[in-house]
Design a protein around this motif. Structure first.
Motif, short mmCIF file in Angstrom:
data_model
loop_
_atom_site.label_atom_id
_atom_site.label_comp_id
_atom_site.label_asym_id
_atom_site.label_seq_id
_atom_site.Cartn_x
_atom_site.Cartn_y
_atom_site.Cartn_z
N ASN A 1 -0.28 2.57 -10.71
CA ASN A 1 -0.75 2.43 -9.34
C ASN A 1 0.10 1.48 -8.51
O ASN A 1 -0.23 1.20 -7.36
CB ASN A 1 -2.21 1.95 -9.33
CG ASN A 1 -3.15 2.97 -9.93
OD1 ASN A 1 -3.06 4.16 -9.64
ND2 ASN A 1 -4.03 2.53 -10.81
N ASP A 2 1.17 0.99 -9.08
CA ASP A 2 2.06 0.07 -8.37
C ASP A 2 2.97 0.84 -7.43
O ASP A 2 3.31 2.00 -7.66
CB ASP A 2 2.88 -0.75 -9.35
CG ASP A 2 2.03 -1.71 -10.17
OD1 ASP A 2 0.86 -1.90 -9.82
OD2 ASP A 2 2.54 -2.25 -11.17
N VAL A 3 3.42 0.18 -6.36
CA VAL A 3 4.18 0.84 -5.30
C VAL A 3 5.47 0.07 -5.00
O VAL A 3 5.47 -1.16 -4.96
CB VAL A 3 3.33 0.96 -4.02
CG1 VAL A 3 4.14 1.55 -2.87
CG2 VAL A 3 2.10 1.83 -4.28
N ILE B 1 8.68 0.14 -2.07
CA ILE B 1 9.24 0.67 -0.83
C ILE B 1 10.62 0.04 -0.63
O ILE B 1 10.78 -1.18 -0.69
CB ILE B 1 8.35 0.35 0.39
CG1 ILE B 1 7.00 1.07 0.25
CG2 ILE B 1 9.04 0.78 1.68
CD1 ILE B 1 6.03 0.78 1.40
N ASP C 1 1.31 7.06 3.32
CA ASP C 1 0.57 8.31 3.50
C ASP C 1 1.53 9.39 4.01
O ASP C 1 2.06 9.28 5.12
CB ASP C 1 -0.58 8.10 4.48
CG ASP C 1 -1.45 9.34 4.65
OD1 ASP C 1 -1.20 10.36 3.96
OD2 ASP C 1 -2.39 9.30 5.47
N ARG D 1 5.83 9.22 -7.69
CA ARG D 1 5.11 9.45 -6.44
C ARG D 1 4.83 8.17 -5.68
O ARG D 1 4.48 8.20 -4.49
CB ARG D 1 3.79 10.17 -6.72
CG ARG D 1 2.77 9.31 -7.46
CD ARG D 1 1.56 10.11 -7.86
NE ARG D 1 0.52 9.30 -8.48
CZ ARG D 1 -0.50 9.78 -9.17
NH1 ARG D 1 -0.62 11.09 -9.32
NH2 ARG D 1 -1.40 8.97 -9.70
N ASN D 2 4.98 7.01 -6.34
CA ASN D 2 4.70 5.72 -5.72
C ASN D 2 5.97 4.96 -5.32
O ASN D 2 5.91 3.76 -5.06
CB ASN D 2 3.87 4.86 -6.65
CG ASN D 2 2.51 5.45 -6.93
OD1 ASN D 2 1.92 6.10 -6.06
ND2 ASN D 2 1.99 5.24 -8.13
N ALA E 1 0.85 -1.19 0.00
CA ALA E 1 0.00 0.00 0.00
C ALA E 1 0.88 1.24 0.00
O ALA E 1 2.01 1.24 0.51
CB ALA E 1 -0.90 -0.01 1.22
N SER E 2 0.37 2.31 -0.57
CA SER E 2 1.11 3.56 -0.64
C SER E 2 1.36 4.11 0.76
O SER E 2 0.60 3.86 1.69
CB SER E 2 0.32 4.57 -1.46
OG SER E 2 1.04 5.78 -1.58
N PRO F 1 7.19 -4.04 -8.51
CA PRO F 1 6.64 -3.44 -7.29
C PRO F 1 6.70 -4.42 -6.12
O PRO F 1 6.25 -5.57 -6.24
CB PRO F 1 5.21 -3.09 -7.68
CG PRO F 1 4.89 -3.98 -8.83
CD PRO F 1 6.16 -4.17 -9.57
N THR G 1 8.20 -4.61 -1.56
CA THR G 1 8.94 -4.00 -0.46
C THR G 1 10.29 -4.71 -0.35
O THR G 1 10.35 -5.93 -0.22
CB THR G 1 8.17 -4.14 0.87
OG1 THR G 1 6.92 -3.46 0.75
CG2 THR G 1 8.96 -3.53 2.02
N TYR H 1 9.22 4.89 -2.68
CA TYR H 1 9.64 5.42 -1.38
C TYR H 1 11.00 4.83 -0.98
O TYR H 1 11.15 3.61 -0.91
CB TYR H 1 8.60 5.10 -0.31
CG TYR H 1 7.23 5.62 -0.65
CD1 TYR H 1 6.84 6.91 -0.30
CD2 TYR H 1 6.31 4.83 -1.36
CE1 TYR H 1 5.58 7.40 -0.64
CE2 TYR H 1 5.05 5.31 -1.69
CZ TYR H 1 4.70 6.59 -1.34
OH TYR H 1 3.46 7.07 -1.67
#
Length: 274
Positions: free
Chosen positions: A190-192, A194, A65, A218-219, A62-63, A168, A170, A221
């Protein structure tokens, strides 16, 4: 021969079962699923598909916040130094240090410079002590959130991820991370991604973070405990959440955000809010 045939059939059944599981994983468009989940203890995927799911959902975690920190493209606590001329698109904030620690000029910032005491560059600085306190708090929460996610991959490349093509997920390291040559991130809008880094992030001169398949800065981190160092003329992508400093060397650029627990250092850079 009967025993041999029975063993062969058993082996063929096992292989078919494994292949079916992998194929099923490849087709999963839900967050955190698909091939990434199937291969969680193995090597990182070399590519990813479109990854855009219904309702804005994508693959990977999940993105994160950003809360009130999302109002800023640069957010630091002790200083924002600068060798002109840089070009910053987005709002800039410094807290709790005074505005005198902001080295940018108004002509270098397309946005608003925020400080706690009205001593920043004029005429574009506004006194926003309350908003900055909220943003600094949100920055810390975002860092903690990013680092609390369950890792899909650990210690990939022993910390050297240059030349890889990552889907995508973690990713976690108990060391620093080095990117000595171009890195590709492949996935949908929409993929994230981390990246949890227990030490520092070092990006070598001229290195590019290449986004493929519609992936967006933006997605992405980068949560790093120690300093993030983007060397000369690098072209970086993503949101950097550093517990210490972020340094951009001469001519480096970023489509993303620079959040530092201490100082952000600029040197003729382009910083663009995603």
């Amino acid at each position: 021969m009967s025993k041999y045939e029975d063993n062969s059939k058993t082996l063929m059944w096992f292989v078919a079962l494994v292949l079916a599981g992998v194929v099923a994983g490849c087709g999963d468009g839900g967050g955190g699923g698909g091939l990434t989940a199937v291969m969680a203890s193995g090597p990182a995927p070399t590519a990813a598909g479109a990854g855009t799911g219904a309702g804005g959902a994508g693959r990977g975690p999940a993105s994160v916040d950003l809360g009130a920190a999302g109002n800023f493209v640069i957010l630091a606590e002790s200083a924002i130094t600068n060798v002109p001329a840089s070009a910053v698109t987005g709002n800039v904030g410094l807290s709790p240090a005074t505005g005198a620690g902001i080295g940018l000029t108004c002509v270098e910032v397309t946005g608003v410079i925020n400080d706690v005491d009205s001593t920043g560059p004029l005429p574009c600085t506004v006194n926003n002590a309350v908003g900055l306190t909220a943003a600094i708090g949100a920055k810390g929460i975002a860092y903690t959130d990013a680092n609390s996610r369950a890792a899909d991959y650990t210690e990939l490349g022993a910390g050297n991820i240059g030349g890889l093509n990552l889907g995508p997920a973690t990713y976690k390291w108990g060391t620093g991370v080095l990117i000595p040559v171009n890195l590709t991130l492949t996935g949908g809008a929409n993929d994230v991604w981390i990246f949890q880094i227990a030490q520092g992030l070092t990006v070598s001169p001229g290195v590019q973070i290449i986004l493929a398949g519609g992936a967006l800065p933006r997605n992405i981190y980068w949560a790093t405990f120690a300093a993030a160092d983007l060397d000369t003329t690098t072209q970086f992508k993503g949101v950097i959440l550093s517990q210490t400093s972020v340094a951009m060397r001469t001519g480096a650029s970023i489509d993303g955000r620079l959040y530092a627990g201490t100082a952000v250092t600029l040197d003729q850079n382009r910083v663009t809010q995603p």
